[in-house]
Design a protein around this motif. Sequence first.
Motif, short mmCIF file in Angstrom:
data_model
loop_
_atom_site.label_atom_id
_atom_site.label_comp_id
_atom_site.label_asym_id
_atom_site.label_seq_id
_atom_site.Cartn_x
_atom_site.Cartn_y
_atom_site.Cartn_z
N GLY A 434 4.91 -7.27 -3.08
CA GLY A 434 4.50 -5.87 -3.17
C GLY A 434 3.22 -5.55 -2.42
N LYS A 435 2.60 -6.56 -1.80
CA LYS A 435 1.36 -6.35 -1.03
C LYS A 435 1.63 -6.57 0.45
N ILE A 436 0.74 -6.04 1.28
CA ILE A 436 0.81 -6.27 2.73
C ILE A 436 -0.59 -6.54 3.26
N ILE A 437 -0.65 -7.14 4.45
CA ILE A 437 -1.94 -7.37 5.11
C ILE A 437 -2.11 -6.31 6.20
N THR A 438 -3.21 -5.58 6.13
CA THR A 438 -3.52 -4.59 7.15
C THR A 438 -4.89 -4.89 7.74
N ALA A 439 -5.09 -4.47 8.97
CA ALA A 439 -6.36 -4.74 9.66
C ALA A 439 -6.88 -3.49 10.35
N THR A 440 -8.17 -3.41 10.44
CA THR A 440 -8.82 -2.31 11.14
C THR A 440 -10.08 -2.83 11.82
N ARG A 441 -10.51 -2.14 12.88
CA ARG A 441 -11.69 -2.57 13.63
C ARG A 441 -12.96 -2.11 12.93
N LYS A 442 -13.96 -2.98 12.97
CA LYS A 442 -15.22 -2.70 12.29
C LYS A 442 -16.37 -3.23 13.13
N ALA A 443 -17.45 -2.45 13.23
CA ALA A 443 -18.63 -2.88 13.98
C ALA A 443 -19.36 -3.98 13.23
N GLU A 511 -7.29 -6.89 5.38
CA GLU A 511 -7.43 -6.61 3.95
C GLU A 511 -6.07 -6.77 3.30
N LEU A 512 -6.05 -7.38 2.14
CA LEU A 512 -4.81 -7.59 1.38
C LEU A 512 -4.73 -6.51 0.31
N GLY A 513 -3.75 -5.63 0.39
CA GLY A 513 -3.68 -4.53 -0.58
C GLY A 513 -2.33 -3.88 -0.61
N SER A 514 -2.29 -2.69 -1.21
CA SER A 514 -1.03 -1.96 -1.37
C SER A 514 -1.13 -0.60 -0.68
N LYS A 515 -1.50 -0.60 0.59
CA LYS A 515 -1.57 0.64 1.35
C LYS A 515 -0.15 1.13 1.65
N PHE A 516 -0.04 2.42 1.94
CA PHE A 516 1.28 2.98 2.20
C PHE A 516 1.34 3.53 3.62
N PRO A 517 2.55 3.61 4.21
CA PRO A 517 2.67 4.08 5.60
C PRO A 517 2.31 5.56 5.73
N LEU A 518 1.77 5.92 6.89
CA LEU A 518 1.33 7.29 7.14
C LEU A 518 2.51 8.25 7.20
N GLY A 519 3.65 7.76 7.60
CA GLY A 519 4.84 8.61 7.68
C GLY A 519 6.09 7.76 7.71
N PHE A 528 -0.88 2.39 8.45
CA PHE A 528 -1.04 2.32 7.00
C PHE A 528 -2.39 2.89 6.58
N VAL A 529 -2.37 3.59 5.46
CA VAL A 529 -3.58 4.24 4.96
C VAL A 529 -3.76 3.92 3.48
N GLU A 530 -4.98 4.21 3.00
CA GLU A 530 -5.33 3.94 1.61
C GLU A 530 -5.55 5.27 0.90
N THR A 531 -5.19 5.31 -0.37
CA THR A 531 -5.37 6.53 -1.14
C THR A 531 -6.84 6.94 -1.13
N ALA A 532 -7.09 8.23 -0.88
CA ALA A 532 -8.47 8.72 -0.82
C ALA A 532 -9.11 8.65 -2.20
N LYS A 533 -10.42 8.39 -2.18
CA LYS A 533 -11.16 8.32 -3.44
C LYS A 533 -11.13 9.68 -4.12
N GLY A 534 -10.84 9.67 -5.42
CA GLY A 534 -10.84 10.93 -6.15
C GLY A 534 -9.50 11.63 -6.18
N THR A 535 -8.49 11.07 -5.48
CA THR A 535 -7.18 11.73 -5.46
C THR A 535 -6.22 11.11 -6.46
N ASN A 536 -6.62 10.07 -7.16
CA ASN A 536 -5.82 9.59 -8.29
C ASN A 536 -5.99 10.60 -9.42
N LEU A 537 -4.93 11.33 -9.73
CA LEU A 537 -5.06 12.44 -10.68
C LEU A 537 -4.51 12.13 -12.06
N PHE A 538 -3.68 11.10 -12.17
CA PHE A 538 -3.03 10.83 -13.45
C PHE A 538 -3.10 9.35 -13.80
#
Length: 693
Positions: A434-443, A511-519, A528-538
């Motif tokens: 249920g998890k995937i590995i995603t990567a992004t560039r960082k300074a 990063e090892l996590g449960s991000k979801f596809p953009l479309g 792949f993107v991560e849920t924005a902070k504060g958008t977990n409503l329930f």
Amino acid sequence: QYSPSQQEALKIYEEGVLSSVKNKEYKEGEETQKEEDEAMLKIGSSAQPSKSELQRYKLWMEQRYRSPYTGEIIPLSRLFTKDYQIEHIIPQSRYFDDSFSNKVICESVVNENPYKDNQLGLEFIKNQGGKIVDELSSNGKIVRIFTEEEYRDFVTLQYGKNRSKRTKLLLDEIPDQMIMRQLNDTRYISKFISSILSNVVRSDQDDGVNSKNILFCNGKITSILKQDWGLNDVWNDLILPRFERMNQITGTTSFTSKNTSGKTIPTVPLELSKGFQKKRIDHRHHAVDALVIACATRDHVNLLNNQSAKSDIKRYDLQRKLRNTKKWVNKEGKERDKFKEFKKPWKNFTVDTRSELEKIVVSFKQNLRVINKTTNKYESYKDENGNIRLGKDGKPKKGIVSQTKGDSWAIRKPMHKDTVSGQVQLSRVKVPKGKIITATRKAVDATFNLKTIESITDEGVQKILKNYLTSKEGDSELAFSPEGLEEMNKNIARYNEGKPHQPIYKVRVFELGSKFPLGQTGNKSVKFVETAKGTNLFFAIYQDEKGNRNYNAIPLNVVIERQKQGLSPVPEINKKGELLFTLSPHDLVYLPTEDEKENVKGINFENLSKEQIKRIFVVNDFSSTCYFTPNHLAKNIAPKEVDLSFDAKKKKLSGSFDTKTASFEGVQIKDVCIKLKVDRLGNIQPAPVSIVS
């Protein structure tokens, strides 16, 4: 980019400006402003520049044609090209100020420097002062950034008559005060609201824009009344327990002190005092302000305004009406009245205020709307039924038509964070189901410790950074500071077993996590993107047959999909039980005591005691667990205040969060809490549950 006539105009002005720099001193004051306005008028009518270009030109004149970070002359012929940019001295990402006084013109390579991105002007100079930058322009000019001493001297000289800009260029931290834009916004809001309220309370005798029944007063008036009516002492007593708790946890007396009367009052250590306000740490200060305004009269406002203006009209009639008096004898032996503090609105005003403030339960406005149907509109000669629309003259006429076909939804919450990651496959990392590995560039910066380096996808780069960090004895702040990075890249072969390597400034971190596809279509399916902070409503709380609770935070994308299908946002059942109730940000919950757990129905929520109100919490946020904030708390006194405790084993203070916690008195709040329902009149009741416990 410009036509021959425009280029000729720029050339003429450049020659005139540069010759004036050589032949005479730059003029200050009104005369200079007049020349600038005339020059802008001329160039505006000749070259027809845009508003942005006119702003560039005015900044250029104000700076005396030189860059504030390098001191280099900015040629007018290149001022409007991509070689130069408008730069915000205080970054907008840290403090929104889009005023003219927060802008300068500088070289694009300086503004786009990765170290300038989120730093103040002086911060940037301290970190990059003296560095050489190869300017990416047609002439390949070399630019050297000022040292700190050169920068301070230059700013003091160039902006000697411009206090506002000089102050911002020499700031070493973000300001706390309101900026002029905010003050102007407040003035406009006050004016607008007064006109609206005037329509509500206007009398027959009112003939002005604002009704005579609306009184205007400032913070100084309410401050004086609060002091004279004893509300400052009431406030100190209300918040004192939090300061005494900090004393107890830290084993000091730094958070309290004695006043001149010998009474214990709240205070903070010197290192925490900057920007600290006792009033702002508790939401109930709004109730105190409202009470003072409600009890203040036109006479109070008139008297204090006259005193502030040092008017010759003493208004002894109001003094005797509103103030307490004390007898005293003058030099001639005559008994006189001395005016003291303002009389309280009623006899037991202070006691009643304290009692009511202790009963207050703070509730918060919520916005749980996720999606709603949208109606697109367009112009057409045909109406909704497909018939040609005719005007009065009998000719076809366009009109607005609402789109009826299709199923359009508007999403009212941010679906994900800005950062987009790509999925990667790493054989050395075991991926749970249920998890995937995603990567992004960082300074690469001072936050890169050994753990962060191990999350770099490229093992070769990982090895270089590890070797270099080891050579600096594990000090990441020293190793990956701007100077440290420059040293590493100059000698990079030494840390790569003698092999050459490209300079390293950015790396790809996984990063090892449960991000979801953009479309779902095109290349969006592999982003792949991560849920924005504060958008977990329930936050769903389920309960099994034995009464045990289990939990699930419902992701925003799941909520959206369910609502589109006409379902409730949260599934009514899961593998371990049925839905008991859901929690959302700003919901109120009550923590029953051990005795109350046995008889929840016996709790009188309409008349909670002071001790019971202390057991009301507000839902802050949640992910795998749910975090809560004490009901009255607005800001923390000290770092990690709510979560702070003394670890007896390690013999040190520990805590993770400033204003939130997951537990209270050793019990997980989510395990025992009762959700509360508060209406607009302040009536409190337990919220209905989906199943019977």
